[in-house]
Design a protein around this motif. Structure first.
Motif, PDB file in Angstrom:
ATOM      1  N   GLY A  53       0.830  -1.193   0.000  1.00 44.30           N
ATOM      2  CA  GLY A  53       0.000   0.000   0.000  1.00 44.30           C
ATOM      3  C   GLY A  53       0.864   1.242   0.000  1.00 44.30           C
ATOM      4  N   ALA A  54       0.250   2.372  -0.189  1.00 42.30           N
ATOM      5  CA  ALA A  54       0.986   3.638  -0.209  1.00 42.30           C
ATOM      6  C   ALA A  54       0.102   4.736   0.324  1.00 42.30           C
ATOM      7  CB  ALA A  54       1.457   3.957  -1.617  1.00 42.30           C
ATOM      8  N   ALA A  55       0.080   4.907   1.634  1.00 43.38           N
ATOM      9  CA  ALA A  55      -0.742   5.949   2.224  1.00 43.38           C
ATOM     10  C   ALA A  55      -0.171   7.318   1.889  1.00 43.38           C
ATOM     11  CB  ALA A  55      -0.819   5.763   3.729  1.00 43.38           C
ATOM     12  N   LEU A  56      -1.066   8.255   1.670  1.00 42.73           N
ATOM     13  CA  LEU A  56      -0.697   9.650   1.437  1.00 42.73           C
ATOM     14  C   LEU A  56      -1.029  10.446   2.691  1.00 42.73           C
ATOM     15  CD1 LEU A  56      -0.012  12.143  -0.389  1.00 42.73           C
ATOM     16  CD2 LEU A  56      -2.444  12.115  -1.060  1.00 42.73           C
ATOM     17  N   GLU A  57      -0.082  11.262   3.130  1.00 39.23           N
ATOM     18  CA  GLU A  57      -0.318  12.097   4.306  1.00 39.23           C
ATOM     19  C   GLU A  57       0.051  13.539   4.000  1.00 39.23           C
ATOM     20  OE1 GLU A  57       0.579   9.907   8.276  1.00 39.23           O
ATOM     21  OE2 GLU A  57       2.064   9.179   6.832  1.00 39.23           O
ATOM     22  N   LEU A  58      -0.871  14.425   4.277  1.00 42.96           N
ATOM     23  CA  LEU A  58      -0.620  15.856   4.177  1.00 42.96           C
ATOM     24  C   LEU A  58      -0.701  16.436   5.578  1.00 42.96           C
ATOM     25  CD1 LEU A  58      -1.638  15.041   1.247  1.00 42.96           C
ATOM     26  CD2 LEU A  58      -2.345  17.424   1.022  1.00 42.96           C
ATOM     27  N   THR A  76      -5.116  12.142   5.918  1.00 45.29           N
ATOM     28  CA  THR A  76      -4.446  10.878   5.645  1.00 45.29           C
ATOM     29  C   THR A  76      -5.316  10.052   4.722  1.00 45.29           C
ATOM     30  OG1 THR A  76      -3.315  10.857   7.792  1.00 45.29           O
ATOM     31  CG2 THR A  76      -3.532   8.749   6.652  1.00 45.29           C
ATOM     32  N   VAL A  77      -4.746   9.595   3.628  1.00 44.49           N
ATOM     33  CA  VAL A  77      -5.456   8.725   2.689  1.00 44.49           C
ATOM     34  C   VAL A  77      -5.035   7.289   2.980  1.00 44.49           C
ATOM     35  CG1 VAL A  77      -5.807   8.123   0.272  1.00 44.49           C
ATOM     36  CG2 VAL A  77      -5.528  10.535   0.929  1.00 44.49           C
ATOM     37  N   PRO A  78      -5.963   6.428   3.385  1.00 46.62           N
ATOM     38  CA  PRO A  78      -5.606   5.043   3.738  1.00 46.62           C
ATOM     39  C   PRO A  78      -5.003   4.281   2.563  1.00 46.62           C
ATOM     40  CG  PRO A  78      -7.818   5.602   4.495  1.00 46.62           C
ATOM     41  CD  PRO A  78      -7.386   6.704   3.585  1.00 46.62           C
ATOM     42  N   SER A  79      -4.094   3.385   2.873  1.00 47.41           N
ATOM     43  CA  SER A  79      -3.466   2.565   1.836  1.00 47.41           C
ATOM     44  C   SER A  79      -4.496   1.712   1.115  1.00 47.41           C
ATOM     45  CB  SER A  79      -2.421   1.650   2.469  1.00 47.41           C
ATOM     46  OG  SER A  79      -1.409   2.399   3.087  1.00 47.41           O
ATOM     47  N   GLY A  80      -4.365   1.639  -0.204  1.00 47.01           N
ATOM     48  CA  GLY A  80      -5.231   0.781  -0.996  1.00 47.01           C
ATOM     49  C   GLY A  80      -6.652   1.248  -1.138  1.00 47.01           C
ATOM     50  N   THR A 134     -10.159  -1.780  -7.466  1.00 44.81           N
ATOM     51  CA  THR A 134     -10.320  -2.936  -6.587  1.00 44.81           C
ATOM     52  C   THR A 134      -9.397  -4.067  -7.014  1.00 44.81           C
ATOM     53  OG1 THR A 134     -12.632  -2.353  -6.182  1.00 44.81           O
ATOM     54  CG2 THR A 134     -11.976  -4.615  -5.697  1.00 44.81           C
ATOM     55  N   GLU A 135      -9.262  -4.250  -8.329  1.00 46.04           N
ATOM     56  CA  GLU A 135      -8.449  -5.353  -8.838  1.00 46.04           C
ATOM     57  C   GLU A 135      -6.960  -5.142  -8.581  1.00 46.04           C
ATOM     58  OE1 GLU A 135      -7.807  -7.739 -13.064  1.00 46.04           O
ATOM     59  OE2 GLU A 135      -9.671  -6.658 -12.660  1.00 46.04           O
ATOM     60  N   VAL A 136      -6.468  -3.910  -8.811  1.00 46.65           N
ATOM     61  CA  VAL A 136      -5.027  -3.683  -8.640  1.00 46.65           C
ATOM     62  C   VAL A 136      -4.665  -3.333  -7.198  1.00 46.65           C
ATOM     63  CG1 VAL A 136      -4.731  -2.947 -11.027  1.00 46.65           C
ATOM     64  CG2 VAL A 136      -5.154  -1.232  -9.274  1.00 46.65           C
ATOM     65  N   THR A 179      -3.650   2.797  -4.253  1.00 44.36           N
ATOM     66  CA  THR A 179      -4.298   3.964  -3.665  1.00 44.36           C
ATOM     67  C   THR A 179      -4.630   4.931  -4.796  1.00 44.36           C
ATOM     68  OG1 THR A 179      -2.924   3.681  -1.699  1.00 44.36           O
ATOM     69  CG2 THR A 179      -4.097   5.763  -1.924  1.00 44.36           C
ATOM     70  N   PHE A 180      -5.918   5.197  -4.981  1.00 41.77           N
ATOM     71  CA  PHE A 180      -6.363   6.165  -5.988  1.00 41.77           C
ATOM     72  C   PHE A 180      -6.792   7.441  -5.258  1.00 41.77           C
ATOM     73  CE2 PHE A 180      -7.905   3.681  -9.995  1.00 41.77           C
ATOM     74  CZ  PHE A 180      -6.749   2.909  -9.983  1.00 41.77           C
ATOM     75  N   VAL A 181      -6.342   8.584  -5.746  1.00 40.42           N
ATOM     76  CA  VAL A 181      -6.824   9.876  -5.255  1.00 40.42           C
ATOM     77  C   VAL A 181      -7.465  10.592  -6.435  1.00 40.42           C
ATOM     78  CG1 VAL A 181      -6.230  12.088  -4.221  1.00 40.42           C
ATOM     79  CG2 VAL A 181      -5.056  10.023  -3.472  1.00 40.42           C
ATOM     80  N   HIS A 182      -8.744  10.824  -6.330  1.00 46.36           N
ATOM     81  CA  HIS A 182      -9.564  11.300  -7.444  1.00 46.36           C
ATOM     82  C   HIS A 182     -10.106  12.692  -7.130  1.00 46.36           C
ATOM     83  CE1 HIS A 182     -13.579  10.709  -9.823  1.00 46.36           C
ATOM     84  NE2 HIS A 182     -12.719  11.409 -10.510  1.00 46.36           N
ATOM     85  N   VAL A 183      -9.801  13.647  -7.987  1.00 50.42           N
ATOM     86  CA  VAL A 183     -10.308  15.011  -7.843  1.00 50.42           C
ATOM     87  C   VAL A 183     -11.500  15.193  -8.770  1.00 50.42           C
ATOM     88  CG1 VAL A 183      -9.804  17.381  -8.533  1.00 50.42           C
ATOM     89  CG2 VAL A 183      -8.257  16.188  -7.019  1.00 50.42           C
ATOM     90  N   THR A 184     -12.606  15.698  -8.241  1.00 51.09           N
ATOM     91  CA  THR A 184     -13.796  15.896  -9.061  1.00 51.09           C
ATOM     92  C   THR A 184     -14.710  16.941  -8.426  1.00 51.09           C
ATOM     93  OG1 THR A 184     -15.716  14.799 -10.079  1.00 51.09           O
ATOM     94  CG2 THR A 184     -15.055  14.016  -7.917  1.00 51.09           C
TER      95      THR A 184
END
Length: 390
Positions: A17-22, A41-45, A195-197, A200-205
């Motif tokens: 996983g790769a958590a993102l933290e700001l 904090t964006v949770p891993s995966g 879900t398959e891969v 961590t997705f971060v989606h701006v919308t």
């Protein structure tokens, strides 16, 4: 140590996983504060969405994570490593943009392979095949982008990002250029791929439906800050600010005053002379001025002579001022004297005609679906401003 080749692009980095933290991130452009002391904090995966209107700071936040902008203050960490001063090309991230940015003179396979060949990676053909299989475009490997539909081009851009096996995939309004039907199909497709891969997705919308359809966690941004963050259903059912209540769907908000505490942990609130009940657990404050809220699909029209259930709040009578048939539901606007206009979304279950324009009706909704916000807030915060240029 022996390692096994990943079954699909992204699997290698997804295992940890790769958590993102700001942490306390601020971005100023002169006197303008685009992002204001942002910590999250964006949770891993996970599939994480930054949702908000134009100018709220969400794209600036994404650009800082990508390394395309530097924060004025604060730190950005990916997988526990501080990358605040790291250049964009050295960060373990890839970005998928709304514009796709495909090379028109290259085939689909060559577009997907571009980054791999530039870095002289091994097993390029195999990884390209894996990436195209993931987005179900292997049969179009030899085509040029101009011969693809918008949705197919977006999936090629996604495959090109995923084959690089980033720790974090950033999606900047990736579906904005697609028509409505294709956009909805791609929402499901993106969620399937994430879900398959397991990345961590971060989606701006700015699209509420898009964020709520795909994301595990949504952060609603406004004026450079996060107003509220959590699972989509929780944000929708339990808004804590008027901005969230109005920006995520629609809410009926009417001013009232808490006048008593009732049994069952309920607040008795006076709204224009009517008494409604609000669960204290769904209220931001339990004294003084509040805004009583109910979602339009929770409200029902009481037929003439029909009595409400004991666990329902009731207001009215009011006058039906608009009726709009939308297929699965009929949307009513009802003006209640002293309270304003209520929206009511009634499912078309029976096939029978409902209320007509000009009818006098009362409105009822379950106490458990009622929420209370701070009465000092602007009840119009978060509503679309029709005078603002797109």
């Amino acid at each position: 140590m022996t390692t096994t080749a990943p079954a699909h692009p992204g699997a290698a980095s997804a295992s940890a996983g790769a958590a993102l933290e700001l942490a306390a991130v601020t971005k100023r452009f002169g006197a303008f504060v685009a992002v204001d002391d942002l910590t999250l904090t964006v949770p891993s995966g996970s599939f994480f969405a930054l949702l908000g209107p134009s100018g709220c700071g969400k794209t600036t936040t994404l650009r800082m994570v990508a390394g395309l902008e530097q924060p004025t203050d604060g730190t950005i960490s990916i997988d526990g490593r501080d990358v605040t001063g790291t250049r964009a090309h050295r960060r373990p991230v890839n970005t998928v943009f709304q514009s796709y940015a495909l090379f028109p003179h290259l085939t689909v396979a060559e577009n997907v392979a571009f980054g791999l060949r530039r870095r002289r990676e091994a097993d390029v053909e195999a990884r390209v095949a894996e990436g195209l299989a993931l987005v179900e475009l292997g049969h179009l490997a030899d085509r040029r982008p101009a011969l693809l539909s918008g949705g197919q081009q977006q999936r090629v851009a996604l495959a090109r990002a995923l084959v690089n096996r980033p720790a974090l995939l950033l999606l900047d309004e990736p579906l904005g250029a697609l028509d409505l039907k294709l956009r909805r199909q791609m929402q499901l497709e993106l969620k399937r791929i994430q879900t398959e891969v397991g990345l961590t997705f971060v989606h701006v919308t700015h699209d509420q439906e898009e964020a709520m359809t795909m994301a595990d966690t949504v952060a609603v941004m406004n004026r450079g800050r996060i107003e509220q963050m959590g699972p989509p259903a929780d944000l929708y059912e339990h808004p804590r600010t008027t901005f969230v209540a109005n920006f995520l769907g629609r809410s009926n908000l009417v001013p009232g005053t808490v006048v008593e505490r009732l049994d069952g942990d309920l607040l008795g609130v006076d709204v224009g002379g009517a008494r409604v009940r609000v669960p204290a657990s769904r209220a931001v404050r339990d004294t003084g001025d509040v805004l009583v809220g109910a979602r339009p699909e929770k409200v029902r029209l009481l037929a003439d002579g029909e009595e409400p259930a004991p666990d329902e709040n009731v207001v009215g009578p009011g006058t039906v001022t608009d009726v709009s048939f939308t297929g699965v539901s009929t949307q009513y606007e009802v003006r209640v004297p002293g309270l304003g206009v209520f929206g009511v979304f009634a499912q078309n279950l029976s096939g029978r005609a409902g209320a007509a324009l000009g009818d006098q009706v009362r409105l009822a909704w379950a106490v458990d679906f009622t929420f209370g916000l701070d009465g000092r807030d602007d009840a119009a915060e978060g509503l679309a401003d029709l005078d603002v240029e797109p």
